[in-house]
Scaffold this motif. Sequence first.
Motif, short mmCIF file in Angstrom:
data_model
loop_
_atom_site.label_atom_id
_atom_site.label_comp_id
_atom_site.label_asym_id
_atom_site.label_seq_id
_atom_site.Cartn_x
_atom_site.Cartn_y
_atom_site.Cartn_z
N LEU A 650 0.81 -1.22 0.00
CA LEU A 650 0.00 0.00 0.00
C LEU A 650 0.85 1.26 0.00
O LEU A 650 0.34 2.35 -0.28
CB LEU A 650 -0.94 0.00 1.21
CG LEU A 650 -2.04 -1.06 1.19
CD1 LEU A 650 -2.94 -0.91 2.42
CD2 LEU A 650 -2.87 -0.99 -0.08
N GLU A 653 2.92 2.96 -5.49
CA GLU A 653 1.95 3.59 -6.40
C GLU A 653 0.86 2.59 -6.78
O GLU A 653 -0.33 2.95 -6.86
CB GLU A 653 2.66 4.10 -7.65
CG GLU A 653 1.73 4.84 -8.61
CD GLU A 653 2.48 5.38 -9.82
OE1 GLU A 653 1.81 5.90 -10.75
OE2 GLU A 653 3.73 5.29 -9.83
N GLU A 656 -1.64 2.34 -3.98
CA GLU A 656 -2.54 3.50 -3.93
C GLU A 656 -3.61 3.40 -5.02
O GLU A 656 -4.78 3.70 -4.80
CB GLU A 656 -1.73 4.78 -4.08
CG GLU A 656 -2.57 6.05 -3.99
CD GLU A 656 -3.24 6.21 -2.64
OE1 GLU A 656 -4.35 6.81 -2.60
OE2 GLU A 656 -2.68 5.74 -1.62
N ASN A 657 -3.19 2.94 -6.20
CA ASN A 657 -4.15 2.77 -7.30
C ASN A 657 -5.19 1.70 -6.96
O ASN A 657 -6.37 1.83 -7.32
CB ASN A 657 -3.42 2.39 -8.59
CG ASN A 657 -2.60 3.55 -9.14
OD1 ASN A 657 -2.89 4.71 -8.85
ND2 ASN A 657 -1.57 3.24 -9.91
N GLN A 660 -7.76 3.24 -4.67
CA GLN A 660 -8.64 4.16 -5.38
C GLN A 660 -9.63 3.40 -6.26
O GLN A 660 -10.82 3.75 -6.34
CB GLN A 660 -7.81 5.12 -6.24
CG GLN A 660 -6.94 6.07 -5.45
CD GLN A 660 -7.74 6.92 -4.47
OE1 GLN A 660 -8.86 7.32 -4.75
NE2 GLN A 660 -7.15 7.16 -3.30
#
Length: 685
Positions: A650, A653, A656-657, A660
């Motif tokens: 986490l 990148e 994080e994607n 989201q």
Amino acid sequence: MPDLLIELFSEEIPARMQARAAADLQRLMTGGLVDAGLTYAAVRAYATPRRLTLHIEGLLASSPTTLEERKGPRTDAPEKALAGFLRSTGLTMDQLEARDTPKGAVYFASILREGRPAAEIVAETLETTLRGFPWPKSMRWGGPESAGKGTLRWVRPLHRILCLLSDEAGAEVVPLNVDGFRAGDLTEGHRFMAPGAFAVTGFEDYAAKLKRAHVLLDPAERAQTIWHDATTQAFARGREVVKDEALLAEVAGLVEWPVVLLGEIAETFLDLPAEVLQTSMKEHQKFFSLRDPQAGQITGFVTVANRETADQGATILAGNQKVLAARLADANFFWENDLRVAKAGMGVWLDALGDVTFERRLGSQKDRIARIAALARSIAPAIGADPDLAEQAARVVKADLASEMVFEFPELQGTMGRHYALAAGLAPEIAAACEDHYKPLGPSDTVPEGAVSQAVALADKIDLLTGFWAIDEKPTGSKDPFALRRAALGLLRILLSSKAGSSARKLLAGGVFLQSIRVYLDESYYGTLEPQLIALRRQNTQRHLLEQFFDDRLHPLDSSADEAEVPWEKLHQEEKDILLEREFERLAFEKYVSAQSLLDDLVAFLHDRLKVHLRDEGIRHDVIDACLETPNNDDLTLLVARARALNTELATEDGENLIQGFKRAANILAQAEAADGVSYEYGPD
């Protein structure tokens, strides 16, 4: 802006109370001054055996004048409400102002608080501090003008109060009288090397004059002086000082002018274990140990005197050596007696533990050892330890609790067990388990390294946790008298260190099972049965049933009707054995089944401890919670690996994607459910 100097001069304050007392003096004084409107630039507290000192720099000369506006009741409020408001403000009716607000006309009070001089506020705050000082133990001691009827309590008789406000214009004594103790500008130096009082004008003058009067005010400076002089003199003799931070802090609190002296241990006592020499000297004499770096043997000691003498400390050293010889003679006597018992197999100690109560409802230490041995044998395969060796180790790791040396020095438990196990000719793994099974004793302590040590340590902690859970003695709030949180964290650290991959639930279930059958091992259950039958049934029952439990073969066995109708006294011995065994297993299994809620609660407690452990590693709380919701969350090794991996992912990148994308999908689903009036949580493709 003046500086404030306070000194509370008394008889000797116990070393263990000095640091806390200095911190309390700083906290109470600064808190009181700030509450009264006096701020400051810097503060520092000091302690010596005979004084507590507080130095505050850049104190305001007076508190500021303030105007406080306070909202009161409505203008049409009852008279009682209005009278109460007037009392709280100290104003009269004509001093109130009526204003229109959205809720109607309301009275407002404007309270002008004139500033007060610093001396007045300091005097009030210091008296409040003195009368409410939180000493762990204190005595009532009337001041010089109280005729023995004072109410002031202090840890030791108080002699002087120094309280000065000083600036460029000079020093001012703060007017203060507490039970006949009038504040002044006088202090005293070393009791023997510089007796008598002298005046000071501020902190710099105070500290300099104290040093000339053979008093080092700063405890850190005293500790540094002791350590420097001790290591320097030891190096000159080809020795090294065994480091002990706690002892260094304590000795620094025993002296105002430290003088380091080195002495030798009589050759008669050099064969004692190093731990015995070190502990005896530390606990009884407050001596540091001197070690020969080549041989690794304790050969001398460091003592710290509180004064310089004409004979360079020779008389002090001779007296200390005489007392030390008597102490070590006692230790040597204990050692020789214990060695005889150890070489005979330690059976005397193990029998004696039957008369030592571990906890009233959990039986004796001997009972506990039997449970730990059964657990250690069952745990051993998962840890990679030999079951026979683990069980043998578990049966002797507590034996030293009955030894004379541990009775005299309880802090040597485990350490002496290792020495006695080696003297008894036991395997090195067993000796290591004797010392290591208590570990870890705290967050900074290491975990046991050997597989046998880990198996016994786990068994010890599992028995402790399940035992106190079984009698409903769980930690509550800040209270944990049996150190169960520490035991749980130790259990977690050992499991994670061993990477055994075992189910925590299964390991704990073994302890719960043993606790549940403990009641049926009591002689009262068997009533009037023959003593030899009772002894037979108790002999290996725990081990036998636990093996059955871990093999998933335990099941309730019911006696047939024919067997139940036969009078007990007419049965053969073999039939009695079979019936009793079946009844025993039936009751034990019923007790175990009823203990499942206890087991669930204990696993939840372990998870709570694991959360703390993982948060200390820097793992996000939401990651921990998510991993705890996954299947097999009682496999702690897998759980921690999963949490670490997810936390790492986490932070990238891609991680994080992923979050989201999930949030977007969840929001779309939520909107669709709201629009369609249906739930889409089942059967996704």
